[in-house]
Design a protein around this motif. Structure first.
Motif, PDB file in Angstrom:
ATOM      1  N   LYS A  63      71.542  -5.157  21.541  1.00  0.00           N
ATOM      2  CA  LYS A  63      70.229  -4.603  21.885  1.00  0.00           C
ATOM      3  C   LYS A  63      70.401  -3.201  22.464  1.00  0.00           C
ATOM      4  O   LYS A  63      71.509  -2.756  22.765  1.00  0.00           O
ATOM      5  N   ASN A  64      69.252  -2.511  22.664  1.00  0.00           N
ATOM      6  CA  ASN A  64      69.290  -1.120  23.123  1.00  0.00           C
ATOM      7  C   ASN A  64      70.054  -0.948  24.437  1.00  0.00           C
ATOM      8  O   ASN A  64      70.869  -0.032  24.585  1.00  0.00           O
ATOM      9  N   LYS A  65      69.794  -1.835  25.421  1.00  0.00           N
ATOM     10  CA  LYS A  65      70.475  -1.720  26.712  1.00  0.00           C
ATOM     11  C   LYS A  65      71.964  -1.972  26.575  1.00  0.00           C
ATOM     12  O   LYS A  65      72.779  -1.336  27.239  1.00  0.00           O
ATOM     13  N   GLU A  66      72.316  -2.928  25.726  1.00  0.00           N
ATOM     14  CA  GLU A  66      73.731  -3.239  25.507  1.00  0.00           C
ATOM     15  C   GLU A  66      74.440  -2.109  24.767  1.00  0.00           C
ATOM     16  O   GLU A  66      75.660  -1.938  24.895  1.00  0.00           O
ATOM     17  N   MET A  67      73.683  -1.333  23.995  1.00  0.00           N
ATOM     18  CA  MET A  67      74.259  -0.236  23.211  1.00  0.00           C
ATOM     19  C   MET A  67      74.527   1.009  24.044  1.00  0.00           C
ATOM     20  O   MET A  67      75.295   1.882  23.624  1.00  0.00           O
ATOM     21  N   LEU A  68      73.924   1.125  25.230  1.00  0.00           N
ATOM     22  CA  LEU A  68      73.992   2.367  26.005  1.00  0.00           C
ATOM     23  C   LEU A  68      75.427   2.854  26.248  1.00  0.00           C
ATOM     24  O   LEU A  68      75.703   4.040  26.046  1.00  0.00           O
ATOM     25  N   PRO A  69      76.369   1.987  26.652  1.00  0.00           N
ATOM     26  CA  PRO A  69      77.750   2.484  26.836  1.00  0.00           C
ATOM     27  C   PRO A  69      78.359   3.014  25.536  1.00  0.00           C
ATOM     28  O   PRO A  69      79.186   3.930  25.567  1.00  0.00           O
ATOM     29  N   TYR A  70      77.933   2.444  24.398  1.00  0.00           N
ATOM     30  CA  TYR A  70      78.482   2.880  23.103  1.00  0.00           C
ATOM     31  C   TYR A  70      77.811   4.161  22.612  1.00  0.00           C
ATOM     32  O   TYR A  70      78.393   4.888  21.808  1.00  0.00           O
ATOM     33  N   ARG A  71      76.584   4.424  23.086  1.00  0.00           N
ATOM     34  CA  ARG A  71      75.902   5.672  22.703  1.00  0.00           C
ATOM     35  C   ARG A  71      76.725   6.873  23.162  1.00  0.00           C
ATOM     36  O   ARG A  71      76.721   7.923  22.518  1.00  0.00           O
ATOM     37  N   ARG A  72      77.403   6.702  24.276  1.00  0.00           N
ATOM     38  CA  ARG A  72      78.226   7.798  24.793  1.00  0.00           C
ATOM     39  C   ARG A  72      79.447   8.022  23.905  1.00  0.00           C
ATOM     40  O   ARG A  72      79.872   9.150  23.689  1.00  0.00           O
ATOM     41  N   LYS A  73      80.007   6.933  23.369  1.00  0.00           N
ATOM     42  CA  LYS A  73      81.219   7.034  22.565  1.00  0.00           C
ATOM     43  C   LYS A  73      80.937   7.444  21.126  1.00  0.00           C
ATOM     44  O   LYS A  73      81.815   7.965  20.440  1.00  0.00           O
ATOM     45  N   LEU A  74      79.715   7.182  20.662  1.00  0.00           N
ATOM     46  CA  LEU A  74      79.339   7.451  19.274  1.00  0.00           C
ATOM     47  C   LEU A  74      78.264   8.528  19.251  1.00  0.00           C
ATOM     48  O   LEU A  74      77.161   8.318  19.763  1.00  0.00           O
ATOM     49  N   GLN A  75      78.566   9.673  18.662  1.00  0.00           N
ATOM     50  CA  GLN A  75      77.621  10.785  18.643  1.00  0.00           C
ATOM     51  C   GLN A  75      77.417  11.292  17.214  1.00  0.00           C
ATOM     52  O   GLN A  75      78.109  10.887  16.286  1.00  0.00           O
ATOM     53  N   MET A  76      76.458  12.216  17.065  1.00  0.00           N
ATOM     54  CA  MET A  76      76.113  12.722  15.734  1.00  0.00           C
ATOM     55  C   MET A  76      75.850  14.221  15.775  1.00  0.00           C
ATOM     56  O   MET A  76      75.255  14.739  16.720  1.00  0.00           O
ATOM     57  N   ILE A  77      76.320  14.905  14.745  1.00  0.00           N
ATOM     58  CA  ILE A  77      75.965  16.307  14.510  1.00  0.00           C
ATOM     59  C   ILE A  77      75.021  16.301  13.317  1.00  0.00           C
ATOM     60  O   ILE A  77      75.386  15.855  12.231  1.00  0.00           O
ATOM     61  N   PHE A  78      73.808  16.785  13.521  1.00  0.00           N
ATOM     62  CA  PHE A  78      72.775  16.674  12.499  1.00  0.00           C
ATOM     63  C   PHE A  78      72.856  17.805  11.475  1.00  0.00           C
ATOM     64  O   PHE A  78      73.390  18.879  11.747  1.00  0.00           O
ATOM     65  N   PRO A  81      70.180  22.459  11.763  1.00  0.00           N
ATOM     66  CA  PRO A  81      70.305  23.011  13.115  1.00  0.00           C
ATOM     67  C   PRO A  81      68.988  23.550  13.657  1.00  0.00           C
ATOM     68  O   PRO A  81      68.904  23.876  14.838  1.00  0.00           O
ATOM     69  N   TYR A  82      67.976  23.651  12.803  1.00  0.00           N
ATOM     70  CA  TYR A  82      66.667  24.137  13.250  1.00  0.00           C
ATOM     71  C   TYR A  82      65.816  22.994  13.787  1.00  0.00           C
ATOM     72  O   TYR A  82      65.179  23.103  14.834  1.00  0.00           O
ATOM     73  N   ALA A  83      65.791  21.868  13.077  1.00  0.00           N
ATOM     74  CA  ALA A  83      64.936  20.740  13.464  1.00  0.00           C
ATOM     75  C   ALA A  83      65.564  19.856  14.531  1.00  0.00           C
ATOM     76  O   ALA A  83      64.856  19.112  15.213  1.00  0.00           O
ATOM     77  N   SER A  84      66.884  19.915  14.700  1.00  0.00           N
ATOM     78  CA  SER A  84      67.561  18.983  15.604  1.00  0.00           C
ATOM     79  C   SER A  84      67.590  19.439  17.058  1.00  0.00           C
ATOM     80  O   SER A  84      68.046  18.694  17.934  1.00  0.00           O
ATOM     81  N   LEU A  85      67.118  20.665  17.331  1.00  0.00           N
ATOM     82  CA  LEU A  85      67.089  21.172  18.699  1.00  0.00           C
ATOM     83  C   LEU A  85      65.646  21.316  19.171  1.00  0.00           C
ATOM     84  O   LEU A  85      64.801  21.849  18.449  1.00  0.00           O
ATOM     85  N   ASN A  86      65.376  20.863  20.382  1.00  0.00           N
ATOM     86  CA  ASN A  86      64.035  20.952  20.962  1.00  0.00           C
ATOM     87  C   ASN A  86      63.724  22.405  21.310  1.00  0.00           C
ATOM     88  O   ASN A  86      64.366  22.999  22.173  1.00  0.00           O
ATOM     89  N   SER A  87      62.727  22.972  20.645  1.00  0.00           N
ATOM     90  CA  SER A  87      62.411  24.397  20.800  1.00  0.00           C
ATOM     91  C   SER A  87      61.865  24.735  22.188  1.00  0.00           C
ATOM     92  O   SER A  87      61.833  25.899  22.582  1.00  0.00           O
ATOM     93  N   ARG A  88      61.413  23.717  22.945  1.00  0.00           N
ATOM     94  CA  ARG A  88      60.834  23.959  24.265  1.00  0.00           C
ATOM     95  C   ARG A  88      61.857  23.858  25.390  1.00  0.00           C
ATOM     96  O   ARG A  88      61.521  24.044  26.561  1.00  0.00           O
ATOM     97  N   MET A  89      63.089  23.510  25.034  1.00  0.00           N
ATOM     98  CA  MET A  89      64.140  23.369  26.047  1.00  0.00           C
ATOM     99  C   MET A  89      65.141  24.514  25.927  1.00  0.00           C
ATOM    100  O   MET A  89      65.411  24.996  24.825  1.00  0.00           O
ATOM    101  N   THR A  90      65.697  24.919  27.059  1.00  0.00           N
ATOM    102  CA  THR A  90      66.762  25.912  27.011  1.00  0.00           C
ATOM    103  C   THR A  90      68.026  25.257  26.461  1.00  0.00           C
ATOM    104  O   THR A  90      68.163  24.025  26.453  1.00  0.00           O
ATOM    105  N   VAL A  91      68.957  26.074  26.032  1.00  0.00           N
ATOM    106  CA  VAL A  91      70.210  25.563  25.498  1.00  0.00           C
ATOM    107  C   VAL A  91      70.954  24.748  26.557  1.00  0.00           C
ATOM    108  O   VAL A  91      71.535  23.701  26.261  1.00  0.00           O
ATOM    109  N   GLY A  92      70.912  25.221  27.792  1.00  0.00           N
ATOM    110  CA  GLY A  92      71.568  24.495  28.883  1.00  0.00           C
ATOM    111  C   GLY A  92      70.988  23.106  29.075  1.00  0.00           C
ATOM    112  O   GLY A  92      71.722  22.135  29.289  1.00  0.00           O
ATOM    113  N   ASP A  93      69.655  23.000  28.984  1.00  0.00           N
ATOM    114  CA  ASP A  93      69.000  21.702  29.133  1.00  0.00           C
ATOM    115  C   ASP A  93      69.306  20.787  27.945  1.00  0.00           C
ATOM    116  O   ASP A  93      69.456  19.576  28.107  1.00  0.00           O
TER     117      ASP A  93
END
Length: 325
Positions: free
Chosen positions: A86-101, A104-116
Motif C-alpha cells: 500500500k501507499n504507506k508501506e511504499m514510502l521507504p521504497y519511494r526514496r530508493k526508487l526514483q524517476m527522471i522524466f 523537462p518542461y512538464a515535469s517541473l512545477n513552474s510556480r516553484m523555485t529550483v531550490g524548492d
C-alpha cells in the motif's frame, strides 16, 4: 534457494488499463500495455529498454515504480516483493526508487523555485534540517553542472538541457539506489544529449546507481547499457548483453530496429540493408493470438498464430521469443 544477485527482479509483470465503452457496457475491454514481462537488473548496471512508440516501455518503468498499480506479477526489490504494498508501506521504497522524466518542461512545477523543487523530496521524507537541505540542494546543483545561485530561479528561466539537469538533481536528492530514466534525452538538442548521458554514467560510477534506461536512440542505448531488452506491443521479445545484441540480433523485429540506425560512413551505409517492416501495428486492445509480430514478419509460419512464444535462452543469457529458435 540461492539468493539472486539482482537489485531488482521483474517477474511476469502486466499492466492493463480498463476501457469503458459506454454506460450500458457490461463487458470490460483492456489496453494490454505491459503483458507478462520478466527481466532483472544487477546492482550498478543499466538495462536499456527499446522499441517503437506505444510498445509499453514507459508504462513498464512507471509500473515498476508503482506510479501505476500493476495488474499482476512481481516487483522484487532487494529481495522484497513490493508489487502489492500500500501507499504507506511504499514510502521507504519511494526514496530508493526514483524517476527522471522525459519532458523537462512538464515535469517541473513552474510556480516553484529550483531550490524548492529539488528540496521537496527531502522534506517529504524528513531527511534533514532546513540548513542541511539548503546545503544539499547547492551540492546537487553543482553535481549536475549548474550554479548554486540557480536555486533561487524558476524553471522557465532555463534551457531544456538545464531543466533536465534540474530533474536529475531532484531524482538524486533522496540518495536513491535505482532510477528509471524515461527517455531523458529525447527532448534535448543533439549537442546536449551526449553531455547528459556522460553525466548519468559518471553519477552511476560515483554513487553506485542502477538504471532502467528507456530510449528510442539505439546507438545511445548501446553506449550506456550493459543489457538491452526489446519490446513489441507490450511483450519483451529479446534481451541480451549490449554487444551481443548488436552483433547477433535474433528476433526479426530487433533486426529491423537495428537496421534503422544511421551510419555516418556512406560506403558502410550502402552495405547496410535497411529492413522495411510492412503491415500495421496491431491494437493493444485486441492483440492477435499467438506471436504479436507475426503480421509484420517475413518468417511467419502457421504455428506462429497458435501460441505466443516464451523467452528462450539460446546461450550466454541471450533470450529470444521466436519460433525460429
Amino acid at each position: 534457494m540461492e539468493k539472486s544477485n539482482a537489485l531488482i527482479e521483474i517477474k511476469n509483470l502486466s499492466k492493463f488499463f480498463v476501457i469503458n465503452k459506454g454506460i450500458t457496457s457490461v463487458k470490460k475491454s483492456y489496453v494490454k500495455a505491459v503483458d507478462d514481462v520478466s527481466f532483472d537488473i544487477k546492482k550498478g548496471e543499466t538495462l536499456g529498454l527499446v522499441g517503437e512508440s506505444g510498445c509499453g516501455k514507459t508504462t513498464t518503468g512507471r509500473t515498476i515504480l508503482k506510479l501505476y498499480e500493476p495488474t499482476s506479477g512481481q516487483i522484487i526489490y532487494d529481495g522484497k516483493d513490493i508489487a502489492k504494498l500500500k501507499n504507506k508501506e511504499m514510502l521507504p521504497y519511494r526514496r530508493k526508487l526514483q524517476m527522471i522524466f522525459q519532458d523537462p518542461y512538464a515535469s517541473l512545477n513552474s510556480r516553484m523555485t529550483v531550490g524548492d523543487i529539488i528540496g521537496e523530496p527531502i522534506e517529504i521524507h524528513k531527511l534533514m534540517s532546513k540548513k542541511e537541505e539548503k546545503e544539499r540542494v547547492q551540492y546537487l546543483l553543482s553535481r549536475v553542472g549548474l550554479n548554486s545561485d540557480h536555486a533561487n530561479r524558476y524553471p522557465h528561466e532555463f534551457s531544456g538541457g538545464q531543466r533536465q539537469r534540474i530533474g536529475i538533481a531532484r531524482a538524486l536528492a533522496v540518495e536513491p539506489e535505482f532510477i528509471v530514466c524515461d527517455e531523458p534525452i529525447s527532448a534535448l538538442d543533439v549537442s546536449i544529449q551526449a553531455q547528459v548521458v556522460n553525466m548519468l554514467e559518471d553519477l552511476q560510477q560515483d554513487l553506485g546507481l542502477t538504471y532502467l534506461f528507456i530510449a528510442h536512440d539505439l546507438s545511445m542505448v548501446k553506449h550506456i547499457s550493459n543489457k538491452i531488452g526489446v519490446m513489441y506491443l507490450g511483450k519483451l521479445v529479446e534481451i541480451a548483453e549490449s554487444n551481443e545484441l548488436y552483433k547477433n540480433p535474433l528476433h526479426p523485429y530487433t533486426k529491423a530496429l537495428l537496421s534503422a540506425i544511421p551510419v555516418p560512413d556512406p560506403d558502410m551505409a550502402e552495405k547496410n540493408k535497411r529492413i522495411i517492416l510492412k503491415g500495421e501495428i496491431p491494437s493493444p486492445i485486441d492483440p492477435p493470438k499467438g506471436c504479436r509480430f507475426r503480421g509484420r514478419c517475413r518468417y511467419a509460419k502457421p504455428e506462429c498464430a497458435e501460441s505466443d512464444f516464451e523467452l528462450k535462452d539460446v546461450g550466454g543469457g541471450h533470450k529470444v521469443a521466436c519460433n525460429l529458435y
